[in-house]
Design an enzyme around this catalytic site. Structure first.
Site, mmCIF file in Angstrom:
data_model
loop_
_atom_site.group_PDB
_atom_site.id
_atom_site.type_symbol
_atom_site.label_atom_id
_atom_site.label_comp_id
_atom_site.label_asym_id
_atom_site.label_seq_id
_atom_site.Cartn_x
_atom_site.Cartn_y
_atom_site.Cartn_z
ATOM 1 N N ASP A 13 -1.374 -3.328 2.378
ATOM 2 C CA ASP A 13 -1.520 -2.003 1.761
ATOM 3 C C ASP A 13 -2.271 -2.032 0.435
ATOM 4 O OD1 ASP A 13 -0.020 -1.038 3.904
ATOM 5 O OD2 ASP A 13 1.867 -1.325 2.827
ATOM 6 N N LYS A 16 -7.325 -1.593 1.813
ATOM 7 C CA LYS A 16 -8.418 -2.158 2.613
ATOM 8 C C LYS A 16 -9.224 -1.068 3.311
ATOM 9 C CE LYS A 16 -5.273 -4.586 4.751
ATOM 10 N NZ LYS A 16 -4.105 -4.363 3.882
ATOM 11 N N GLY A 40 -1.720 0.105 8.759
ATOM 12 C CA GLY A 40 -1.985 1.525 8.523
ATOM 13 C C GLY A 40 -3.017 1.592 7.418
ATOM 14 N N HIS A 41 -4.245 1.910 7.759
ATOM 15 C CA HIS A 41 -5.341 1.910 6.793
ATOM 16 C C HIS A 41 -5.749 3.350 6.503
ATOM 17 C CE1 HIS A 41 -6.499 -2.499 7.929
ATOM 18 N NE2 HIS A 41 -5.257 -2.356 7.499
ATOM 19 N N GLN A 223 -2.921 -6.357 7.207
ATOM 20 C CA GLN A 223 -1.846 -6.988 6.441
ATOM 21 C C GLN A 223 -2.437 -7.629 5.170
ATOM 22 O OE1 GLN A 223 -1.665 -7.741 10.201
ATOM 23 N NE2 GLN A 223 -0.872 -5.695 9.960
HETATM 24 P P1 GDP Z 1 -4.417 -0.616 3.503
HETATM 25 O O1 GDP Z 1 -3.362 -0.873 4.530
HETATM 26 O O2 GDP Z 1 -4.755 -1.848 2.730
HETATM 27 O O3 GDP Z 1 -5.644 0.059 4.056
HETATM 28 O O4 GDP Z 1 -3.750 0.394 2.448
HETATM 29 P P2 GDP Z 1 -2.876 1.697 2.804
HETATM 30 O O5 GDP Z 1 -3.774 2.755 3.282
HETATM 31 O O6 GDP Z 1 -1.698 1.347 3.632
HETATM 32 O O7 GDP Z 1 -2.273 2.026 1.373
HETATM 33 C C1 GDP Z 1 -3.083 2.297 0.281
HETATM 34 C C2 GDP Z 1 -2.692 3.677 -0.255
HETATM 35 O O8 GDP Z 1 -3.251 3.855 -1.541
HETATM 36 C C3 GDP Z 1 -3.251 4.826 0.577
HETATM 37 O O9 GDP Z 1 -2.392 5.927 0.480
HETATM 38 C C4 GDP Z 1 -4.588 5.133 -0.103
HETATM 39 O O10 GDP Z 1 -5.010 6.478 0.099
HETATM 40 C C5 GDP Z 1 -4.220 4.898 -1.531
HETATM 41 N N1 GDP Z 1 -5.303 4.407 -2.396
HETATM 42 C C6 GDP Z 1 -6.327 3.555 -2.104
HETATM 43 N N2 GDP Z 1 -7.040 3.271 -3.220
HETATM 44 C C7 GDP Z 1 -6.441 3.969 -4.220
HETATM 45 C C8 GDP Z 1 -6.697 4.062 -5.618
HETATM 46 O O11 GDP Z 1 -7.591 3.437 -6.166
HETATM 47 N N3 GDP Z 1 -5.859 4.864 -6.340
HETATM 48 C C9 GDP Z 1 -4.822 5.555 -5.777
HETATM 49 N N4 GDP Z 1 -4.066 6.306 -6.561
HETATM 50 N N5 GDP Z 1 -4.564 5.486 -4.473
HETATM 51 C C10 GDP Z 1 -5.349 4.678 -3.701
HETATM 52 P P1 IMO Z 2 -1.702 -3.089 6.453
HETATM 53 O O1 IMO Z 2 -2.839 -3.580 7.330
HETATM 54 C C1 IMO Z 2 2.227 -3.883 4.743
HETATM 55 C C2 IMO Z 2 5.037 -6.203 7.161
HETATM 56 C C3 IMO Z 2 6.251 -5.473 7.699
HETATM 57 C C4 IMO Z 2 7.240 -6.616 7.772
HETATM 58 C C5 IMO Z 2 6.374 -7.798 8.200
HETATM 59 C C6 IMO Z 2 6.372 -8.067 9.696
HETATM 60 O O2 IMO Z 2 -1.524 -1.638 6.452
HETATM 61 O O3 IMO Z 2 -1.795 -3.707 5.094
HETATM 62 P P2 IMO Z 2 5.383 -6.863 11.839
HETATM 63 O O4 IMO Z 2 5.422 -5.440 12.272
HETATM 64 O O5 IMO Z 2 4.022 -7.426 11.655
HETATM 65 O O6 IMO Z 2 6.250 -7.742 12.694
HETATM 66 O O7 IMO Z 2 6.102 -6.865 10.399
HETATM 67 O O8 IMO Z 2 5.056 -7.482 7.779
HETATM 68 N N1 IMO Z 2 3.734 -5.568 7.506
HETATM 69 C C7 IMO Z 2 2.980 -4.888 6.640
HETATM 70 N N2 IMO Z 2 3.211 -4.561 5.352
HETATM 71 N N3 IMO Z 2 1.057 -3.545 5.328
HETATM 72 C C8 IMO Z 2 0.804 -3.890 6.611
HETATM 73 O O9 IMO Z 2 -0.406 -3.699 7.197
HETATM 74 C C9 IMO Z 2 1.814 -4.558 7.347
HETATM 75 N N4 IMO Z 2 1.908 -5.007 8.613
HETATM 76 C C10 IMO Z 2 3.084 -5.640 8.705
HETATM 77 O O10 IMO Z 2 6.666 -4.458 6.827
HETATM 78 O O11 IMO Z 2 7.757 -6.891 6.488
HETATM 79 MG MG MG Z 3 -1.475 -0.139 5.081
#
Ligand code: GDP
Ligand code: IMO
Ligand code: MG
Length: 428
Positions: A13, A16, A40-41, A223
């Site tokens: 998270d 990415k 979840g991107h 991840q």
């Molecule tokens: P990913 O899994 O690495 O793609 O990240 P996620 O989408 O799960 O989580 C990142 C969260 O932070 C999302 O809600 C994005 O919309 C938000 N986000 C990304 N970059 C920024 C930033 O620079 N500032 C803020 N406030 N939110 C951001």
């Molecule tokens: P993105 O790509 C954050 C965590 C889960 C759990 C562990 C194992 O959005 O960054 P799994 O379902 O793979 O068996 O879970 O890894 N986890 C993540 N945490 N971002 C993710 O993906 C994750 N994918 C798995 O919360 O602790």
């Molecule tokens: Mg994510």
């Protein structure tokens, strides 16, 4: 041509999706190399928000190819939902989305096994997203799995039933959990038809063909490195190699093909699910970070655990990945803080060290912090590095100096446009 890589350096998270979506215009193809719908991107642009789980984050960029590589595990139901979302906003993907035939399929019983094995672990549970990731990769390495290419075989249904029955046998030894298998199976087989209608390719040949044509490719990680099956906080990890090495096995390319490796870290740190987190803040500062950063899981909606940035941890994942550039995201989340901390070292076994201990899970690791002054102002108007308040550039410079890798991207908000690129950065 080489393949550049974008991946997360913490526990996932890191942002990415946003960075891949932004940089995608520099490339001809984005390729996911591991993970599955546990990812979840989030992408935000033109006031709209999209969360992608299986589909690569280049899909919103016109004419760009998007490959779901062999290292990914695919749940046809999730994929179908994502494609329906794309349909609903008129994004054409049928000519641009490719799926490697060697990618493994997540069966409904994999999800059931995931839930039952987590229930069996009780308080020791991993905190899995319950998307069937662990059981699917177990079947892959156990040489029992079903692959996307298998759906083209005449005896696919028999193969499916054979694996399902094996799973039903395993489930007898696990606690029973609520799961409407018949209903999920119906949706799964319906969704399989959508998968069948996509471009199913021999991913490894496809990607080499594109490289031979001089196309630029960006590999998108899921991840984060601390969730890597080998190098993460085992057993609180996911079941794939999330580090750069995973690009080679997850797409079918040799190590010398890897070009730039852009490592992403938040300006602080989060993790979701169980497992060690040395800099976690279990106080109101942690709650404030969660509120300011809207730190709730993109896939499960769970509150994310929050803490300060951890530099020994980042140094470790930079080493593992061969990171050449750093992207720092969510710096705006620190806007209101008067004081910002960063873990510079660890104290354990009576010693101060910059190295992660063998077992971060077992050990009592105490972070040794440095303190930085906050900037206490919005970064909204900052369009380049020189526009940023001195306290922010001091903080970034300290990270860069400690980590020994240039910071080339700073993200100042969730929107696609809220991004600062440093001159000479992103040599893609
Ligand atoms: P990913 O899994 O690495 O793609 O990240 P996620 O989408 O799960 O989580 C990142 C969260 O932070 C999302 O809600 C994005 O919309 C938000 N986000 C990304 N970059 C920024 C930033 O620079 N500032 C803020 N406030 N939110 C951001
Ligand atoms: P993105 O790509 C954050 C965590 C889960 C759990 C562990 C194992 O959005 O960054 P799994 O379902 O793979 O068996 O879970 O890894 N986890 C993540 N945490 N971002 C993710 O993906 C994750 N994918 C798995 O919360 O602790
Ligand atoms: Mg994510």
């Amino acid at each position: 041509m080489t393949i550049d890589v974008i991946l997360g350096l913490q526990w996932g998270d890191e942002g990415k999706g946003k960075i891949v979506d932004f940089l995608a215009t520099e490339y001809d193809m984005v390729a996911r190399f591991q993970g599955g719908p546990n990812a979840g991107h989030t992408l935000k642009f033109d006031g709209k928000k999209f969360v992608l789980h299986t589909v690569p984050s280049g899909i919103f960029r016109k004419n760009l190819l998007n490959l779901i590589g062999n290292g990914v595990v695919i749940d046809p139901i999730t994929l179908r939902r994502e494609l329906e979302n794309l349909d609903s906003v008129g994004v054409e993907y049928s000519s641009r989305l490719l799926v490697a035939k060697k990618a493994h399929l997540i069966l409904p019983t994999h999800c059931l096994l995931d839930a039952a094995s987590e229930a069996a672990k009780g308080v020791e549970k991993i905190g899995s997203t319950l998307k069937g990731i662990g059981p699917t990769y177990m079947d892959k390495t156990g040489r029992n799995g079903l692959r996307v290419g298998d759906i083209l075989l005449k005896d696919f249904t028999e193969r499916y039933n054979s694996l399902k029955n094996k799973h039903l046998g395993l489930l007898q030894a696990l606690p029973s959990v609520e799961f409407d298998l018949a209903a999920v199976e119906k949706r799964w087989f319906d969704a399989l038809e959508i998968l069948r209608s996509l471009h199913l390719v021999d991913g490894e040949y496809f990607i080499h063909q594109k490289l031979a044509e001089g196309k630029k490719i960006l590999a998108e990680g899921a991840q984060g490195s601390m969730l890597d099956i080998d190098f993460g906080t085992y057993p609180f990890v996911t079941s794939s190699n999330t580090v750069t090495a995973g690009v080679c096995s997850g797409l079918g390319v040799a190590p010398q093909r890897i070009g730039q490796v852009i490592g992403i870290t938040k300006a602080y740190c989060t993790r979701v699910g169980g497992g060690p987190f040395p800099t976690e803040l279990l106080d109101e500062t942690g709650d404030f970070l969660r509120a300011e950063g809207a730190e709730f899981g993109s896939t499960t909606g769970r509150p994310r655990r929050c803490g300060w940035i951890d530099l020994p941890q980042l140094k470790y994942t930079i080493m593992l990945n061969g990171v050449t550039q750093l992207a720092i995201t969510k710096i705006d989340v620190l806007n209101k803080f008067a004081e910002i901390k960063a873990a510079m070292h660890y104290r354990y076994d009576g010693q101060v060290s910059d190295q992660l201990p063998y077992d971060l899970c077992g050990g009592a690791v105490e972070p040794v912090y440095a303190s930085f002054g906050g900037w206490q102002q919005s970064l909204e108007d900052a369009k380049d590095f020189d526009d940023m308040p001195a306290a922010a550039t001091t903080y970034l410079a300290a990270l860069e100096n400690y980590l020994g890798v240039p910071v080339t991207i700073v993200s100042t908000g969730p929107e696609r446009s809220s991004l600062i690129l440093k001159e000479a950065g992103v040599a893609v």
